[in-house]
Write a protein that holds these residues in place. Structure first.
Motif, short mmCIF file in Angstrom:
data_model
loop_
_atom_site.label_atom_id
_atom_site.label_comp_id
_atom_site.label_asym_id
_atom_site.label_seq_id
_atom_site.Cartn_x
_atom_site.Cartn_y
_atom_site.Cartn_z
N ARG A 1 -3.01 -5.15 29.31
CA ARG A 1 -2.43 -6.10 28.36
C ARG A 1 -0.93 -5.86 28.39
NH1 ARG A 1 -4.16 -6.04 22.12
NH2 ARG A 1 -2.63 -4.34 22.00
N ALA A 2 -0.24 -6.72 29.10
CA ALA A 2 1.17 -6.47 29.38
C ALA A 2 2.10 -6.96 28.29
CB ALA A 2 1.56 -7.13 30.71
N GLY A 3 1.67 -7.92 27.50
CA GLY A 3 2.59 -8.54 26.55
C GLY A 3 2.76 -7.81 25.25
N ARG A 4 1.89 -6.85 24.96
CA ARG A 4 1.97 -6.20 23.65
C ARG A 4 1.28 -4.84 23.67
NH1 ARG A 4 -1.56 -6.45 19.20
NH2 ARG A 4 -2.82 -8.02 20.27
N PRO A 5 2.00 -3.78 23.34
CA PRO A 5 1.33 -2.49 23.17
C PRO A 5 0.59 -2.48 21.84
CG PRO A 5 3.62 -2.28 22.56
CD PRO A 5 3.44 -3.69 23.07
N ALA A 6 -0.28 -1.52 21.65
CA ALA A 6 -0.92 -1.35 20.36
C ALA A 6 0.10 -0.80 19.35
CB ALA A 6 -2.11 -0.40 20.48
N TRP A 7 0.05 -1.33 18.13
CA TRP A 7 0.88 -0.88 17.02
C TRP A 7 2.38 -0.91 17.32
CZ3 TRP A 7 -1.71 -0.60 12.61
CH2 TRP A 7 -3.10 -0.40 12.67
N PRO A 8 2.89 -2.07 17.74
CA PRO A 8 4.33 -2.14 18.03
C PRO A 8 5.20 -1.88 16.81
CG PRO A 8 3.34 -4.33 18.00
CD PRO A 8 2.22 -3.37 17.96
N GLU A 9 4.69 -2.20 15.62
CA GLU A 9 5.49 -1.98 14.42
C GLU A 9 5.76 -0.49 14.19
OE1 GLU A 9 1.14 -2.36 13.13
OE2 GLU A 9 2.50 -3.26 14.60
N ASN A 10 4.80 0.36 14.55
CA ASN A 10 5.03 1.81 14.46
C ASN A 10 6.12 2.24 15.42
OD1 ASN A 10 1.74 3.32 13.73
ND2 ASN A 10 2.97 1.87 12.57
N GLY A 11 6.02 1.77 16.65
CA GLY A 11 7.01 2.14 17.65
C GLY A 11 8.41 1.67 17.30
N MET A 12 8.51 0.44 16.77
CA MET A 12 9.82 -0.09 16.41
C MET A 12 10.41 0.68 15.24
SD MET A 12 10.67 -2.42 18.57
CE MET A 12 12.00 -3.27 17.73
N ARG A 13 9.59 1.13 14.32
CA ARG A 13 10.09 1.93 13.22
C ARG A 13 10.59 3.28 13.71
NH1 ARG A 13 9.23 6.37 10.87
NH2 ARG A 13 7.52 6.82 12.29
N TYR A 14 9.84 3.85 14.65
CA TYR A 14 10.17 5.21 15.09
C TYR A 14 11.38 5.23 16.01
CZ TYR A 14 9.85 9.86 16.96
OH TYR A 14 10.17 11.15 17.32
N HIS A 15 11.35 4.42 17.06
CA HIS A 15 12.51 4.34 17.95
C HIS A 15 12.53 2.95 18.56
CE1 HIS A 15 15.48 5.07 21.04
NE2 HIS A 15 15.74 6.25 20.49
N ALA A 16 13.32 2.08 17.93
CA ALA A 16 13.34 0.67 18.32
C ALA A 16 13.85 0.49 19.74
CB ALA A 16 14.20 -0.14 17.34
N GLY A 17 14.83 1.28 20.16
CA GLY A 17 15.40 1.11 21.50
C GLY A 17 14.37 1.35 22.58
N PHE A 18 13.69 2.49 22.51
CA PHE A 18 12.65 2.77 23.50
C PHE A 18 11.53 1.74 23.43
CE2 PHE A 18 8.36 4.44 24.11
CZ PHE A 18 8.39 4.67 25.48
N SER A 19 11.10 1.40 22.22
CA SER A 19 9.97 0.47 22.07
C SER A 19 10.31 -0.91 22.62
CB SER A 19 9.56 0.38 20.60
OG SER A 19 9.14 1.65 20.12
N ARG A 20 11.53 -1.38 22.38
CA ARG A 20 11.95 -2.67 22.97
C ARG A 20 11.93 -2.60 24.48
NH1 ARG A 20 15.67 -3.17 18.55
NH2 ARG A 20 17.18 -1.91 19.71
N ALA A 21 12.45 -1.51 25.04
CA ALA A 21 12.48 -1.38 26.50
C ALA A 21 11.07 -1.40 27.06
CB ALA A 21 13.19 -0.08 26.89
#
Length: 313
Positions: free
Chosen positions: A272-292
């Motif tokens: 599933r390339a378009g969305r990781p699981a729990w993107p809101e957690n990743g964006m809260r923790y480190h938005a730069g890495f999660s966006r990349a």
């Protein structure tokens, strides 16, 4: 960010995130935790020991003469704190497909260097020929070899069953579904920002898994009600995720897969390339890495023919 086989097979993840502490700096544990409550794993042919929580398997880093710590266990890693700067992909060529280095090459416009450790040879962690993966069986094995099993391709019986509708893709029914995961729970039981899961029918795994999934040196940890996680009790690698809501499916940690094609195991997985699981957690923790990661996976998946979206039950 290190994608070396040693890191993948000890964390059970696509990569790990390390920071070297200056000489003389020691870790100060917050009670009731302590170094004595960690399990030490001595890397073969090395003076380095890695340490992970004896209860949940979270890797906190390693020590030789100085500490190299896992940055993902610190909540101070949030963007607004500015504590850690991710500046390099380490040893991406150690994975034939490039691993995450093939997915993204910069974070918030900052290019990531390629660090090959000055060409130093990596320890040989390849399996004996008789244990290596083939077209019909995919080998999974942690770094120490204490947890080892094989995954079969979806059988004709499974493919024809109603259950397969949720767990196989029309793109290729000979492969299992896979997804990146950047949730807080996974980060704090592995010690790395991102894990990757392959969703496999448990009766396609050999040896046959007991109810608690603990084979070999594996240990279990109930992270929440109805959710159990399994890691190697000797080297710390994350192995399985299992929840009561879907008892016939096991989430296999892709970091321990021994796919010849590389860390993304594309001959066995539909991502599933378009969305990781729990993107809101990743964006809260480190938005730069999660966006990349999110944007990179979208591009990589489109180029490689993986779907942008599917539902994981």
């Amino acid at each position: 960010m290190s994608s070396s086989p040693v890191c993948r097979y000890t964390y059970g993840a696509p990569c790990c995130f390390h920071a070297n502490l200056p000489s003389g700096i020691e870790l100060e544990f917050t009670a009731p935790s302590s170094l004595e409550k960690m399990t030490a794993y001595s890397l073969p042919r090395s003076n380095t020991k890695t340490y992970f929580c004896s209860t949940c398997g979270c890797c906190i880093g390693g020590r030789n003469d100085t500490w190299t710590i896992s940055t993902a266990v610190f909540d101070a890693n949030r963007d607004d704190e500015g504590i850690w700067l991710y500046n390099a992909h380490m040893l991406p060529d150690s994975a034939p497909d490039g691993g995450l280095a093939a997915v993204f090459s910069e974070i918030d416009g900052q290019p990531l260097e390629i660090d090959d450790l000055d060409g130093r040879a990596l320890p040989d962690v390849s399996l004996p020929k008789e244990l290596q993966s083939n077209q019909n069986e995919l080998r999974a094995e942690c770094h120490c070899g204490g947890v080892s099993f094989t995954i079969a391709r979806p059988s004709e019986e499974f493919t024809a069953s109603p259950t397969s509708k949720d767990w196989l893709s029309d793109i290729d029914k000979s492969k299992w579904l896979a997804c990146m995961d950047i949730c807080d729970d996974c980060r704090l039981v592995t010690g790395t920002n991102v894990v990757a899961w392959m969703f496999v029918a448990r009766d396609h795994i050999k040896p046959r898994l007991p109810k608690d999934l603990c084979i070999g040196t594996a240990k279990g940890y109930q992270s929440t009600e109805g959710v159990n996680r399994v890691f190697c009790g000797d080297c710390g690698a994350t192995v399985f995720y299992y929840c009561d809501e879907r008892p016939h499916i096991v989430d296999v940690s892709m970091g321990i897969l021994r796919a010849p094609e590389g860390a993304m195991a594309e001959n066995w997985s539909v991502w599933r390339a378009g969305r990781p699981a729990w993107p809101e957690n990743g964006m809260r923790y480190h938005a730069g890495f999660s966006r990349a990661l999110i944007e990179g996976m979208k591009r990589w998946g489109a180029e490689r023919g993986h779907p942008q979206e599917f539902k994981i039950p």
